[in-house]
Design a protein around this motif. Structure first.
Motif, mmCIF file in Angstrom:
data_model
loop_
_atom_site.group_PDB
_atom_site.id
_atom_site.type_symbol
_atom_site.label_atom_id
_atom_site.label_comp_id
_atom_site.label_asym_id
_atom_site.label_seq_id
_atom_site.Cartn_x
_atom_site.Cartn_y
_atom_site.Cartn_z
ATOM 1 N N PRO A 1 0.817 -1.223 0.000
ATOM 2 C CA PRO A 1 0.000 0.000 0.000
ATOM 3 C C PRO A 1 0.847 1.268 0.000
ATOM 4 N N VAL A 2 0.474 2.195 -0.855
ATOM 5 C CA VAL A 2 1.094 3.519 -0.876
ATOM 6 C C VAL A 2 0.201 4.451 -0.067
ATOM 7 N N ILE A 3 0.750 5.020 0.988
ATOM 8 C CA ILE A 3 -0.020 5.823 1.944
ATOM 9 C C ILE A 3 0.385 7.288 1.840
ATOM 10 N N GLY A 4 -0.554 8.137 1.507
ATOM 11 C CA GLY A 4 -0.314 9.569 1.519
ATOM 12 C C GLY A 4 -0.371 10.120 2.938
ATOM 13 N N ILE A 5 0.501 11.057 3.226
ATOM 14 C CA ILE A 5 0.428 11.800 4.488
ATOM 15 C C ILE A 5 0.123 13.243 4.101
ATOM 16 N N CYS A 6 -1.117 13.605 4.259
ATOM 17 C CA CYS A 6 -1.626 14.916 3.833
ATOM 18 C C CYS A 6 -1.347 15.917 4.951
ATOM 19 N N ASN A 7 -0.377 16.799 4.733
ATOM 20 C CA ASN A 7 0.144 17.624 5.818
ATOM 21 C C ASN A 7 -0.232 19.091 5.632
#
Length: 580
Positions: A46-52
């Motif tokens: 899984p590719v997980i975005g970290i929306c900062n």
């Protein structure tokens, strides 16, 4: 029962970018590898975005870079590939004309970043008032697995032995200055104690309210809302959130599975119990409409009306978020609601378990901070929705922050056409006003300000303050800071700038308020109201270009969440075509 897990392994969304040995896949992978990423990170994990929403212009969120690193640790441990990306960060303290004007812009940024990039899930890093709802709105519109972790509140402020609540103390002290009860030198000295650590407001203002709403909705891990920003357990929460999002992707647990009608009902009741901000009304309406849940102002009144306010926090009470965390935080409040039959325990959370299981073992460690129902701060908390000929589409008031003797009131209107008119008149000793009057502020709604600024809690006239009066009835189409207090009626809809009845109120008109009866009435003959409305002309010209024009043309009313008309509803994660 727990969430039914999807079959694993399965083909992930990111593999449409990274899977295979074709030209396009090599193109996508090779560019990512210039960051030093090994080839096996693209093998189907899984590719997980970290929306900062980190930004030094958003002080509440200025520590989120560190939390992002903690999230990455958790993602890697669970077998995912974390990729951090920035989005627009509407900072409450500095952004003009108001951060609320840019909540929808941030939500658009989040939505398109999630839809257009090779992401299987996302961790939403939020803190400041508008960042939490904006990120939840954007994630709801795309509906890939998502979980939120808050930056946490700052530590308690202290000044000369007294707690200083961020925002709340500012409003109190500024009134004391006008009343002659505090010197300007003391005011400036107190400034140093107002914000003494990283984090968002330490009161139950909008930031803490929306962190609580995210947890109550099931979109954050249990206990997330109250951990102070500088407490090591905030980093642990971020780490665990990173682990959890990978499992959510494997289970295909999405916002649409969590943000159900029951979840919003739970959040409304929880907001009443914590004495939450009136801003939660607008934000939850917007989030609900993005995910496709039919939520209305009447639901706020229906589900929140009989909920006692049991959290003794400023601005409604005495304590601050630090004490709330030590007492057990939001899980304790939700357990008390559940035990009292006011919470749906079957509502699903990001843990994959129902809320009843998440909170089953919690304890209240301080019954002064989180009070037993028998000693509730206010027997009926929540948000009261008023209607009448002055607010056909509704207006809201927070009873727990209001003065009981003003909850039923009739008074003469003193009218301010806009915020500049208010500033020009309010300190005039010749202003014909006393404590029995009703202060009315127009043209501060979504279109009128523009953006609906937090100016509804108008400061009282100095000559009234000098009499020892600390509260008056105030009515506007504006918002109020979650840190503020008083008998303040807000979000009057339709707003004045589009010709709502508020637009035609004149000095000397009599206004009747009856919160128990949910009534807001302009005591003027209907034929007079009709004639005034017919003669009314819009006060604000249409903006020429840019985002301001987009906002003006498409923003909805406060009663529906002040979202853009073209963003309501879920659009999913499909992209129109490949880039090559």
């Amino acid at each position: 029962m727990s969430f039914r897990k999807a079959e694993w392994p399965r083909t992930l969304r990111s593999q449409a970018w990274y899977g295979g040995d074709g030209r396009d896949a090599i193109y996508h992978r090779s560019w990512m590898k210039n960051q030093g990423l090994p080839a096996d990170l693209f093998d189907g994990r899984p590719v997980i975005g970290i929306c900062n929403t980190w930004s030094e212009l958003t002080p509440c969120n200025a520590h989120l870079r560190d939390l992002a690193e903690r999230v990455k640790h958790g993602v890697y441990e669970a077998g995912g590939l974390p990729v951090e990306f920035p989005v627009f960060s509407p900072g409450e303290p500095s952004l003009r004309p108001t951060a609320m004007m840019f909540r929808n812009l941030c939500a658009m940024d989040v939505e398109e970043a999630l839809r257009g990039n090779p992401l299987d899930g996302v961790v939403l890093l939020a803190g400041c008032d508008k960042t939490t709802p904006a990120l939840l709105m954007g994630a709801a519109s795309v509906d890939i697995p998502a979980i939120l972790v808050s930056g946490g509140p700052m530590l308690n402020g202290w000044f000369r032995g007294e707690r200083v609540g961020s925002g709340t103390a500012l409003w109190q002290m500024s009134e004391d200055i006008k009343a002659g009860k505090m010197s300007r030198a003391d005011f400036l000295e107190a400034e140093q104690s107002m914000s003494r650590s990283p984090g968002s407001c330490n009161t139950m203002g909008t930031a803490s309210t929306m962190a609580s709403m995210a947890e109550a909705l099931g979109m954050a891990l249990s206990g997330n809302a109250a951990i102070p920003a500088v407490d090591s357990r905030r980093r642990v929460m971020a780490h665990l959130t990173g682990r959890r999002i990978v499992d959510m992707v494997k289970d295909d647990l999405k916002p649409s599975d969590i943000l159900t009608r029951s979840a919003f009902e739970n959040a409304i009741r929880t907001n009443g119990a914590i004495g939450g901000s009136t801003n939660a009304v607008i934000h939850l309406l917007a989030i609900a409409h993005r995910i496709g849940v039919d939520l209305s102002l009447d639901d706020w009144d229906r589900f929140g009306r009989d909920v006692p306010t049991i959290v003794d926090l400023m601005p409604s009470g005495r304590f601050l978020m630090e004490e709330f965390f030590y007492a057990g935080g939001l899980p304790v409040v939700m357990k008390m609601l559940l035990d009292g039959g006011k919470l749906n325990g079957d509502a699903l959370t990001v843990s994959g378990r129902p809320v009843a299981e998440e909170i089953a073992e919690v304890r209240n460690w301080n019954e002064e901070v989180i009070r037993p129902v028998a000693r509730a701060l206010t027997p009926q908390g929540g948000i009261a929705v008023l209607r009448g000929n002055l607010a056909p589409n509704g207006a809201v008031i927070k009873p727990s922050a209001a003065s009981p003797h003003l909850m039923k009131h009739r008074g003469r209107a003193v009218v301010f056409e806009d915020i500049d008119h208010y500033k020009a008149r309010i300190e005039d000793e010749n202003l014909d006003i006393d404590e029995n009057c009703v202060m009315v502020l127009k043209n501060c709604g979504p279109r009128g300000y523009p953006g609906m600024a937090e100016v509804g809690n108008m400061g009282l006239p100095p000559k009234v303050l000098r009499k020892g009066i600390t509260d008056m009835v105030r009515i506007s189409d504006a918002r109020m800071s979650g840190t503020a207090y008083g008998t303040v009626i807000l979000h009057t809809a339709p707003e004045a700038a589009i010709g709502g009845p508020l637009a035609i109120v004149q000095d000397g008109d009599m206004i009747e308020v009856d919160v128990e009866a949910r009534r807001l009435h302009l005591d003027v003959p209907q034929e007079t109201i009709t004639a005034r409305l017919a003669a009314w002309t819009p006060p604000v010209a249409e903006p020429g270009s840019g985002y301001a024009r987009l906002f003006h043309l498409h923003v909805g009313g406060a009663d529906t969440g002040a979202d853009f008309d073209f963003l309501i509803g879920q659009r999913g994660h499909a992209v129109p075509r490949e880039s090559h």
